[in-house]
Design a protein around this motif. Structure first.
Motif, PDB file in Angstrom:
ATOM      1  N   THR A 124     139.650 -83.622 -98.757  1.00  0.00           N
ATOM      2  CA  THR A 124     140.876 -84.329 -99.114  1.00  0.00           C
ATOM      3  C   THR A 124     141.109 -84.412-100.627  1.00  0.00           C
ATOM      4  OG1 THR A 124     142.077 -86.409 -98.830  1.00  0.00           O
ATOM      5  CG2 THR A 124     139.712 -86.591 -99.086  1.00  0.00           C
TER       6      THR A 124
ATOM      7  N   ALA B 127     135.302 -85.783 -96.525  1.00  0.00           N
ATOM      8  CA  ALA B 127     136.285 -86.457 -97.389  1.00  0.00           C
ATOM      9  C   ALA B 127     135.658 -86.926 -98.714  1.00  0.00           C
ATOM     10  CB  ALA B 127     136.899 -87.645 -96.650  1.00  0.00           C
ATOM     11  N   TYR B 128     134.344 -87.181 -98.700  1.00  0.00           N
ATOM     12  CA  TYR B 128     133.677 -87.736 -99.899  1.00  0.00           C
ATOM     13  C   TYR B 128     132.652 -86.783-100.495  1.00  0.00           C
ATOM     14  CZ  TYR B 128     135.867 -91.822 -97.877  1.00  0.00           C
ATOM     15  OH  TYR B 128     136.796 -92.686 -97.358  1.00  0.00           O
TER      16      TYR B 128
ATOM     17  N   SER C 233     142.590 -87.159-101.601  1.00  0.00           N
ATOM     18  CA  SER C 233     142.845 -88.607-101.695  1.00  0.00           C
ATOM     19  C   SER C 233     141.792 -89.370-102.477  1.00  0.00           C
ATOM     20  CB  SER C 233     142.909 -89.219-100.291  1.00  0.00           C
ATOM     21  OG  SER C 233     143.920 -88.639 -99.534  1.00  0.00           O
ATOM     22  N   LYS C 234     140.605 -88.799-102.641  1.00  0.00           N
ATOM     23  CA  LYS C 234     139.484 -89.566-103.212  1.00  0.00           C
ATOM     24  C   LYS C 234     139.151 -89.035-104.610  1.00  0.00           C
ATOM     25  CE  LYS C 234     139.450 -91.264 -99.031  1.00  0.00           C
ATOM     26  NZ  LYS C 234     139.942 -92.577 -98.721  1.00  0.00           N
TER      27      LYS C 234
ATOM     28  N   TYR D  23     139.274 -90.197 -85.531  1.00  0.00           N
ATOM     29  CA  TYR D  23     138.826 -89.275 -84.474  1.00  0.00           C
ATOM     30  C   TYR D  23     139.263 -89.806 -83.096  1.00  0.00           C
ATOM     31  CZ  TYR D  23     135.658 -88.416 -88.434  1.00  0.00           C
ATOM     32  OH  TYR D  23     135.150 -88.219 -89.681  1.00  0.00           O
TER      33      TYR D  23
ATOM     34  N   PHE E 181     134.759 -93.122 -88.527  1.00  0.00           N
ATOM     35  CA  PHE E 181     136.139 -93.136 -89.024  1.00  0.00           C
ATOM     36  C   PHE E 181     137.107 -93.156 -87.828  1.00  0.00           C
ATOM     37  CE2 PHE E 181     139.686 -90.485 -90.952  1.00  0.00           C
ATOM     38  CZ  PHE E 181     140.215 -91.534 -91.686  1.00  0.00           C
TER      39      PHE E 181
ATOM     40  N   ASN F 204     131.582 -92.387 -93.642  1.00  0.00           N
ATOM     41  CA  ASN F 204     132.361 -93.610 -93.818  1.00  0.00           C
ATOM     42  C   ASN F 204     132.133 -94.444 -92.553  1.00  0.00           C
ATOM     43  OD1 ASN F 204     134.233 -95.581 -94.300  1.00  0.00           O
ATOM     44  ND2 ASN F 204     136.024 -94.267 -94.038  1.00  0.00           N
TER      45      ASN F 204
ATOM     46  N   GLY G  10     147.460 -84.824 -95.728  1.00  0.00           N
ATOM     47  CA  GLY G  10     146.208 -85.570 -95.672  1.00  0.00           C
ATOM     48  C   GLY G  10     145.235 -84.827 -94.764  1.00  0.00           C
ATOM     49  N   SER G  11     143.926 -85.115 -94.926  1.00  0.00           N
ATOM     50  CA  SER G  11     142.998 -84.453 -93.988  1.00  0.00           C
ATOM     51  C   SER G  11     143.191 -85.026 -92.592  1.00  0.00           C
ATOM     52  CB  SER G  11     141.545 -84.535 -94.455  1.00  0.00           C
ATOM     53  OG  SER G  11     141.159 -85.849 -94.715  1.00  0.00           O
ATOM     54  N   ASP G  12     143.834 -86.195 -92.494  1.00  0.00           N
ATOM     55  CA  ASP G  12     144.207 -86.729 -91.168  1.00  0.00           C
ATOM     56  C   ASP G  12     144.979 -85.683 -90.358  1.00  0.00           C
ATOM     57  OD1 ASP G  12     143.086 -89.167 -91.766  1.00  0.00           O
ATOM     58  OD2 ASP G  12     144.982 -90.220 -92.084  1.00  0.00           O
TER      59      ASP G  12
ATOM     60  N   THR H 260     130.651 -87.083 -89.947  1.00  0.00           N
ATOM     61  CA  THR H 260     131.151 -87.369 -91.301  1.00  0.00           C
ATOM     62  C   THR H 260     129.983 -87.371 -92.278  1.00  0.00           C
ATOM     63  OG1 THR H 260     132.522 -88.970 -90.125  1.00  0.00           O
ATOM     64  CG2 THR H 260     132.748 -88.890 -92.513  1.00  0.00           C
TER      65      THR H 260
ATOM     66  N   ARG I 234     149.328 -87.547 -99.939  1.00  0.00           N
ATOM     67  CA  ARG I 234     148.884 -87.026 -98.651  1.00  0.00           C
ATOM     68  C   ARG I 234     148.631 -85.518 -98.701  1.00  0.00           C
ATOM     69  NH1 ARG I 234     146.501 -89.486 -97.258  1.00  0.00           N
ATOM     70  NH2 ARG I 234     146.552 -89.176 -95.030  1.00  0.00           N
ATOM     71  N   ILE I 235     147.484 -85.124 -99.224  1.00  0.00           N
ATOM     72  CA  ILE I 235     147.077 -83.712 -99.153  1.00  0.00           C
ATOM     73  C   ILE I 235     145.610 -83.637 -98.740  1.00  0.00           C
ATOM     74  CG2 ILE I 235     147.209 -81.429-100.254  1.00  0.00           C
ATOM     75  CD1 ILE I 235     148.316 -82.789-102.754  1.00  0.00           C
TER      76      ILE I 235
ATOM     77  N   ASP J 195     133.455 -83.778 -91.442  1.00  0.00           N
ATOM     78  CA  ASP J 195     134.465 -84.421 -92.281  1.00  0.00           C
ATOM     79  C   ASP J 195     133.827 -84.719 -93.640  1.00  0.00           C
ATOM     80  OD1 ASP J 195     136.124 -86.259 -93.560  1.00  0.00           O
ATOM     81  OD2 ASP J 195     136.742 -87.227 -91.700  1.00  0.00           O
TER      82      ASP J 195
HETATM   83  C1  LIG Z   1     135.922 -90.065 -93.396  1.00  0.00           C
HETATM   84  C2  LIG Z   1     137.355 -89.900 -93.758  1.00  0.00           C
HETATM   85  N1  LIG Z   1     137.993 -88.813 -93.345  1.00  0.00           N
HETATM   86  C3  LIG Z   1     139.286 -88.603 -93.632  1.00  0.00           C
HETATM   87  C4  LIG Z   1     140.002 -89.528 -94.359  1.00  0.00           C
HETATM   88  C5  LIG Z   1     141.466 -89.323 -94.533  1.00  0.00           C
HETATM   89  O1  LIG Z   1     141.791 -88.755 -95.712  1.00  0.00           O
HETATM   90  P1  LIG Z   1     143.270 -88.320 -96.037  1.00  0.00           P
HETATM   91  O2  LIG Z   1     143.797 -89.285 -97.009  1.00  0.00           O
HETATM   92  O3  LIG Z   1     143.088 -86.937 -96.607  1.00  0.00           O
HETATM   93  O4  LIG Z   1     144.068 -88.266 -94.767  1.00  0.00           O
HETATM   94  C6  LIG Z   1     139.381 -90.687 -94.819  1.00  0.00           C
HETATM   95  C7  LIG Z   1     140.142 -91.675 -95.570  1.00  0.00           C
HETATM   96  O5  LIG Z   1     139.760 -92.759 -95.840  1.00  0.00           O
HETATM   97  C8  LIG Z   1     138.027 -90.878 -94.503  1.00  0.00           C
HETATM   98  O6  LIG Z   1     137.375 -91.982 -94.874  1.00  0.00           O
END
Ligand SMILES: Cc1ncc(COP(=O)(O)O)c(C=O)c1O
Length: 369
Positions: free
Chosen positions: A224, A196-197, A226-227, A122, A119, A167, A92-94, A163, A235-236, A194
């Protein structure tokens, strides 16, 4: 028996609180069907090509994956137009956010800087690493406060997190705005955007920061699967950064965190153009519909560049809590995300679903309001 002690600053940690699951909601409200629009997942489900890859490689799971996932990194590099040496993939990007804090910030000395209602990861990653976490207020209209971030950086700031698209607001900042921010940040402070979107932002070239990476070696982009790629459960995620920073992370990190099936599904989904294009069509169509229809209901709707929107159900009435709307929708089998935990108690975040889910949600929202 003596009580177990952990680091004193960890003793009062609160666990991350995800929303209720679909099964929990079904049971609680005695519902047959539940529509989940709360976690910004892909409305189309999982890519058929990714599912085939998982099945094809299931017999190999007794093997370790190739450490560092070079094949996945190569596929990501090709897709994003950067070199393989610039890619770090993670659980995950986490995991990438976590690695960045760990590799860059000195525990007990440095700080991480960002803005309010961001988010939650952090803060979580900074705390875990015993790094101070500092937030400044958002700009007017909940915008990312770029000028104020630049002004707030101190000699202790190891990382600035930003971000875009954001988010939970969905707001995106432009390449020109980020260039200005990056120019004002010291070379030894990392600027992590970040993204992610990012796949949902239009026009793409206005918001896509890849072109800035050569200008600013201290800039990192995190993304990510994930979206837009529909693989949240596997989880990538990945980071795009300078080869030097990637090298430090590669030397220090734990091995094998992206598992074998995740790697194969990730490589497969990058080739699934049909899945990606349909995802974009459905999400962008839904975004336009949500924005128009929810505004027509008298709500305040922010201009989203993401796969969700943030709205205030009762803009003229601060007494009315968005929690009521959340609960009324829940009883009708629709899960959205109330933003109290982000410090935005009057707002709700809802992601775009399939066309039919969107219709059901809008109808329910109209009834509730
Ligand atoms: C802004 C932001 N960054 C990172 C993530 C985490 O993504 P991942 O599923 O790749 O860990 C999310 C997930 O909701 C997010 O909203």
């Amino acid at each position: 028996m003596p009580a177990i002690k952990v680091r004193t600053d960890m003793m009062d940690s609160k666990p991350y609180a995800p929303g209720l699951t679909i099964e929990e909601i079904k049971e609680k409200y005695d519902l047959d069907t539940v529509i989940k629009l709360a976690s910004n997942e892909n409305p189309l489900g999982a890519s058929p090509m990714a599912q085939k890859a998982i099945n094809r490689h299931a017999p190999s799971v007794f093997r370790y994956p190739h450490n560092g996932n070079p094949r996945l990194n190569k596929a990501i590099a090709q897709r994003t137009g950067v070199s393989e040496e610039q890619i770090i993939s993670g659980n995950g990007s986490d995991e990438i956010l976590d690695l960045l804090v760990r590799i860059k910030a000195n525990p007990g000395q440095d700080e991480v800087l960002t803005y309010e209602s961001c988010f939650s990861m952090y803060r979580l990653m900074s705390r875990l690493c015993a790094v101070n976490f500092r937030q400044i207020p958002r700009a007017e209209g909940h915008k990312q406060p770029l000028k104020a971030l630049a002004a707030a950086v101190s000699e202790k700031t190891a990382i600035v997190f930003m971000t875009s698209p954001d988010n939970p607001t969905g707001l995106a900042v432009t390449v020109d705005e980020v260039r200005e921010l990056a120019s004002a940040i010291p070379e030894q402070t990392l600027l992590v955007i970040d993204e992610a979107y990012i796949e949902f932002a239009r026009p793409a070239e206005k918001y896509d920061m890849r072109g800035l990476l050569n200008e600013f070696p201290n800039m990192v982009l995190t993304r990510t699967f994930s979206k837009a790629y529909g693989l949240a459960g596997l989880r990538i995620g990945y980071g795009i950064m300078s080869p030097q920073l990637a090298g430090y992370i590669n030397s220090a990190r734990a091995p094998f965190t992206v598992n074998l099936l995740a790697e194969e599904a990730g490589i497969a989904v990058l080739k699934d153009e049909a899945f990606f294009n349909t995802t974009m069509d459905v999400v962008l169509r839904g975004r336009e519909l949500y924005t128009k229809e929810i505004r027509a209901m008298g709500c305040e709707v922010l201009e989203s560049q993401s796969n969700f929107i943030m709205f205030k159900p009762y803009p003229g009435n601060p007494e009315k809590d968005a929690m009521e709307v959340f609960e009324a929708l829940l009883k009708r089998g629709i899960i959205v995300r109330p933003l109290k935990s982000f410090g935005l108690g009057e707002y709700i975040r809802v992601n775009m679903g399939t066309d039919s889910e969107n219709k059901t949600f809008l109808k329910a929202l109209k009834e509730v309001l």
